[in-house]
Motif scaffolding. Structure first.
Motif, PDB file in Angstrom:
ATOM      1  N   MET A   1       0.835  -1.203   0.000  1.00 46.83           N
ATOM      2  CA  MET A   1       0.000   0.000   0.000  1.00 46.83           C
ATOM      3  C   MET A   1       0.867   1.249   0.000  1.00 46.83           C
ATOM      4  SD  MET A   1      -3.107   1.217   2.518  1.00 46.83           S
ATOM      5  CE  MET A   1      -4.317   0.088   1.851  1.00 46.83           C
TER       6      MET A   1
ATOM      7  N   ASN B   1     -10.073 -10.241  -0.309  1.00 45.57           N
ATOM      8  CA  ASN B   1      -9.350  -9.766   0.861  1.00 45.57           C
ATOM      9  C   ASN B   1      -8.733 -10.980   1.551  1.00 45.57           C
ATOM     10  OD1 ASN B   1      -8.588  -8.005   2.947  1.00 45.57           O
ATOM     11  ND2 ASN B   1     -10.497  -8.344   4.061  1.00 45.57           N
TER      12      ASN B   1
ATOM     13  N   GLY C   1      -1.558   5.658   9.696  1.00 45.38           N
ATOM     14  CA  GLY C   1      -2.229   4.562   8.995  1.00 45.38           C
ATOM     15  C   GLY C   1      -3.545   4.993   8.392  1.00 45.38           C
ATOM     16  N   HIS C   2      -4.344   5.778   9.140  1.00 43.62           N
ATOM     17  CA  HIS C   2      -5.612   6.274   8.610  1.00 43.62           C
ATOM     18  C   HIS C   2      -5.380   7.123   7.371  1.00 43.62           C
ATOM     19  CE1 HIS C   2      -7.295   5.823  12.920  1.00 43.62           C
ATOM     20  NE2 HIS C   2      -7.773   4.843  12.176  1.00 43.62           N
TER      21      HIS C   2
ATOM     22  N   ASN D   1      -7.004  -0.668  10.015  1.00 46.34           N
ATOM     23  CA  ASN D   1      -8.187  -1.222   9.350  1.00 46.34           C
ATOM     24  C   ASN D   1      -8.050  -2.724   9.107  1.00 46.34           C
ATOM     25  OD1 ASN D   1      -6.362  -1.255   7.198  1.00 46.34           O
ATOM     26  ND2 ASN D   1      -7.894  -0.583   5.694  1.00 46.34           N
ATOM     27  N   SER D   2      -7.242  -3.379   9.919  1.00 42.76           N
ATOM     28  CA  SER D   2      -7.028  -4.822   9.741  1.00 42.76           C
ATOM     29  C   SER D   2      -7.055  -5.534  11.098  1.00 42.76           C
ATOM     30  CB  SER D   2      -5.688  -5.059   9.033  1.00 42.76           C
ATOM     31  OG  SER D   2      -5.607  -4.316   7.838  1.00 42.76           O
TER      32      SER D   2
ATOM     33  N   ILE E   1      -4.531   5.014   4.301  1.00 39.66           N
ATOM     34  CA  ILE E   1      -5.744   4.373   3.763  1.00 39.66           C
ATOM     35  C   ILE E   1      -6.553   5.376   2.949  1.00 39.66           C
ATOM     36  CG2 ILE E   1      -7.924   3.284   4.394  1.00 39.66           C
ATOM     37  CD1 ILE E   1      -6.344   2.381   7.019  1.00 39.66           C
TER      38      ILE E   1
ATOM     39  N   TYR F   1      -1.261  -3.831   4.825  1.00 44.79           N
ATOM     40  CA  TYR F   1      -2.231  -2.803   5.198  1.00 44.79           C
ATOM     41  C   TYR F   1      -1.948  -2.313   6.619  1.00 44.79           C
ATOM     42  CZ  TYR F   1      -5.437  -3.244   1.213  1.00 44.79           C
ATOM     43  OH  TYR F   1      -6.011  -3.198  -0.032  1.00 44.79           O
TER      44      TYR F   1
ATOM     45  N   GLU G   1      -7.013   3.327  -6.128  1.00 44.65           N
ATOM     46  CA  GLU G   1      -7.878   2.193  -6.464  1.00 44.65           C
ATOM     47  C   GLU G   1      -8.295   2.190  -7.928  1.00 44.65           C
ATOM     48  OE1 GLU G   1     -11.928   0.112  -4.654  1.00 44.65           O
ATOM     49  OE2 GLU G   1     -10.699   1.431  -3.427  1.00 44.65           O
TER      50      GLU G   1
ATOM     51  N   PHE H   1      -4.876   6.102  -0.323  1.00 50.06           N
ATOM     52  CA  PHE H   1      -5.027   4.966  -1.251  1.00 50.06           C
ATOM     53  C   PHE H   1      -6.404   5.012  -1.911  1.00 50.06           C
ATOM     54  CE2 PHE H   1      -6.512   0.684  -2.198  1.00 50.06           C
ATOM     55  CZ  PHE H   1      -5.505   0.240  -3.042  1.00 50.06           C
ATOM     56  N   ASP H   2      -7.439   5.223  -1.092  1.00 52.77           N
ATOM     57  CA  ASP H   2      -8.792   5.272  -1.640  1.00 52.77           C
ATOM     58  C   ASP H   2      -8.942   6.412  -2.650  1.00 52.77           C
ATOM     59  OD1 ASP H   2      -9.470   3.137  -0.046  1.00 52.77           O
ATOM     60  OD2 ASP H   2     -10.426   4.346   1.512  1.00 52.77           O
TER      61      ASP H   2
END
Length: 501
Positions: free
Chosen positions: A323, A420, A364-365, A392-393, A368, A388, A376, A371-372
């Motif tokens: 990521m 996933n 980390g947030h 969120n994991s 994410i 990840y 994607e 990435f979104d």
């Protein structure tokens, strides 16, 4: 002449046609020929077997059953087509062969959509069409509503999804989608069974609302006087089976999430989840590649497919990026340069991205969210995105050399996530701590919800979950991919619809 209209009939015209059909039904009943009284019909062949076996069947008698889909009445002889599960076949009906009474009934009492049984000999017309020369025809079921006529067909998607039965009757491509869907399920099972996986089934109704982000459907068990929830995943039960020593398990399961609907989401959908002891998430990557190649080859005949105009190459080696690598490639942001959470949030702000967590967002947030926002939709050819953030994991094992990240991947095709996978977290102490944080976050986000920790699962982990790789993927999205369908509703026989008033 062939039944057809030059313009789509009005509601009044359709009502009149339905009235006439009921009059024909009553006439048949009065004559002692109730078409709803039939209980069976001995069909020796179907349309496909007649066509495939023509060389051996020419001139021989066969019997078939199907729905009357076209009719050209020409005095003492007529041509029609009947439809069965495998397609259309032409029938030739002549008064001198079926008898004057049956032929008169065929001309006056039969309508398009009626279910008929026929007997006759196999032949080929002057134009080369394989056909049945009827010696007997009978009505097996009367169709009381007119079918959409061929010129305009059935294109209204609301009607198609609400009346899938009618959609299947008049749209052959739709029927093929669901034949393909069935083949895909068969190939998934064959692939996993051949590798020693055991298919199992786990409860659909659960007694607690877990802390996962997905919102469940809630119901009431009257006898026990408790609230229950339709499952949002099959994961926790399946991993308990790995604890129990089954080592390789999978479930093709119906999942329910009380959330929004769009081209890729339906509240009720089907997933495959599988778990294998003594392997990690890289082994799951290899399994995904092999499985998709196998399914595409056996269902589509090739691993090179086209989805909504985009050529995809499932047979080639799939790309793999962390990521962090993907975010750096597509947004320019470098996670490793962020020394604090505040620096990460400032980077996101400069890029015009606001993480959902706002001022409490961690590095980390932010990763994410970036990435979104940036990555994607760029992932067109099959691509694994792995490692990840732990944020969120909650069910994935941490990386030993980078504890802020987990051994998790998702794979993307045509800009959409298809599955996933994790190296599963098997430390019960770490797992409970993550569950606590997850439940706290959900209760803060949804005050009044009944989110709880699955203590039974934590207890199972305390008995020892071996190193395990796990994978979950949506079958409906896979069917969309292999049937070139733009929306999930095209591959669900009965998609969720708001009732008409």
């Amino acid at each position: 002449m062939e039944e057809n209209l030059t313009a789509a009939p009005s509601e009044e015209e359709l009502a009149e046609q339905a009235r006439i059909r009921r009059e024909k039904l009553q006439k048949l009943i009065d004559e002692g020929k109730n078409p709803f009284a039939k209980v069976s019909y001995d069909a020796t062949h179907n349309s496909a077997s007649v066509k495939a076996g023509f060389d051996g069947l020419e001139g021989k008698e066969v019997s078939l059953a199907g729905r009357l889909m076209s009719r050209r009445v020409m005095g003492k002889a007529s041509f029609s087509h009947i439809s069965d599960r495998d397609g259309l076949i032409q029938i030739y009906v002549r008064r001198d062969d079926v008898g004057e009474e049956d032929y008169a009934s065929y001309k006056k009492d039969y309508d398009l959509g009626d279910i008929v049984g026929i007997k006759g000999t196999v032949f080929k017309t002057q134009t080369g069409e394989i056909s049945i020369h009827c010696t007997h025809i009978e009505m097996l079921t009367k169709c009381l509503r007119p079918l959409p006529e061929k010129q305009h067909g059935l294109t209204n998607t609301d009607i198609r999804y609400r009346q899938r039965d009618l959609d299947l009757i008049v749209n052959p491509d739709v029927k093929q989608n669901f034949v393909t869907r069935s083949l895909i399920f068969r190939e998934i099972r064959a692939f996993l069974d051949a590798r020693g996986f055991l298919e199992v089934d786990t409860p659909v109704l659960t007694t607690l609302e877990i802390g996962a982000a997905a919102r469940p459907f809630k119901t009431k068990h009257n006898a026990l006087d408790i609230d229950m929830y339709l499952r949002i995943e099959t994961e926790l039960y399946l991993k308990r089976l790995i604890v129990g020593g089954l080592e390789k398990v999978y479930e093709v399961g119906r999942i329910f999430r009380n959330e929004g609907m769009d081209a890729y989401h339906n509240p009720e959908f089907t997933t495959v989840e599988l778990y294998q002891a003594y392997c990690d998430y890289f082994a799951m990557m290899d399994l995904v590649e092999d499985m998709y190649r196998s399914i595409a080859k056996n269902v589509c005949g090739t691993t090179d497919i086209t989805y909504q105009g985009t050529e995809l190459h499932l047979g080639e080696k799939w790309a793999r990026m962390t990521m962090k690598e993907a975010v750096k490639k597509y947004s320019g942001a470098d996670y490793d340069e962020w020394k604090t959470d505040a620096e990460a949030r400032e980077c996101a702000k400069k890029l015009g991205v606001e993480p959902e967590e706002g001022e409490t967002a961690t590095k980390g947030h932010v990763l994410i969210a970036l990435f979104d926002a940036f990555c994607e939709d760029k992932l067109v050819q099959p691509t694994f995105i792995y490692d990840y953030p732990v944020e969120n994991s909650p069910l994935a094992k941490r990386k030993e050399d980078e504890p802020a990240f987990t051994q998790r991947f998702e794979y993307f095709i045509c800009g959409h996530e298809y599955g996933n996978a994790f190296s599963e977290l098997n430390d019960p102490i770490d797992q409970k701590q993550r569950f606590i944080r997850q439940v706290e976050a959900k209760r803060a986000q949804e005050p009044g919800c009944n989110a709880q920790i699955d203590e039974d699962f934590v207890t199972a982990l305390e008995y020892g979950l071996p190193p395990t790789g796990g994978l979950g993927f949506g079958v409906d999205r896979l069917v969309m991919l292999l049937t070139d369908s733009p929306t999930i509703r095209d591959v669900l026989l009965f998609p969720t619809m708001k009732p008409k008033k």
